[in-house]
Design an enzyme around this catalytic site. Structure first.
Site, short mmCIF file in Angstrom:
data_model
loop_
_atom_site.label_atom_id
_atom_site.label_comp_id
_atom_site.label_asym_id
_atom_site.label_seq_id
_atom_site.Cartn_x
_atom_site.Cartn_y
_atom_site.Cartn_z
CG HIS A 269 -0.32 0.07 2.53
ND1 HIS A 269 0.00 1.26 3.10
CD2 HIS A 269 0.10 -0.88 3.39
CE1 HIS A 269 0.58 1.05 4.27
NE2 HIS A 269 0.66 -0.26 4.46
CG LEU A 270 0.79 6.22 -0.09
CD1 LEU A 270 1.18 6.28 -1.55
CD2 LEU A 270 -0.18 7.33 0.24
#
Length: 87
Positions: free
Chosen positions: A15-16
């Site tokens: 994820h980010l």
């Protein structure tokens, strides 16, 4: 060109935050760094490319480094991924 398979172990995948951490680490090297997954290729130096890959926990990727400092990049990135990408 050197490559190695590795399984993503982060519970939330790439994820980010871990994607950004991976890109930041990859940017330290001059060589071209990509990873192959499910028949696709992503640029490990691009957050958007890494996020677009939608890599989840347990996904096996093949990290590919090609260029001047490829061996050092591969070794260090594999170790970084195995350590949890800063999480």
């Amino acid at each position: 060109m050197v490559s190695q398979k590795i399984t993503i172990k982060n519970p939330t995948g790439l994820h980010l935050r871990p994607a950004g951490n991976l890109c930041r680490e990859a940017m330290k090297y001059k060589c071209r760094i990509t990873f192959d997954y499910d028949g696709n290729t992503a640029n490990a130096k691009s957050v958007l490319s890494v996020l677009g890959a939608c890599i989840k926990c347990g996904t096996e990727i093949t990290l590919v480094c090609d260029g001047e400092d490829e061996r050092q990049a591969l070794s260090n990135l594999i170790a970084y991924i195995e350590s949890g990408l800063g999480e």
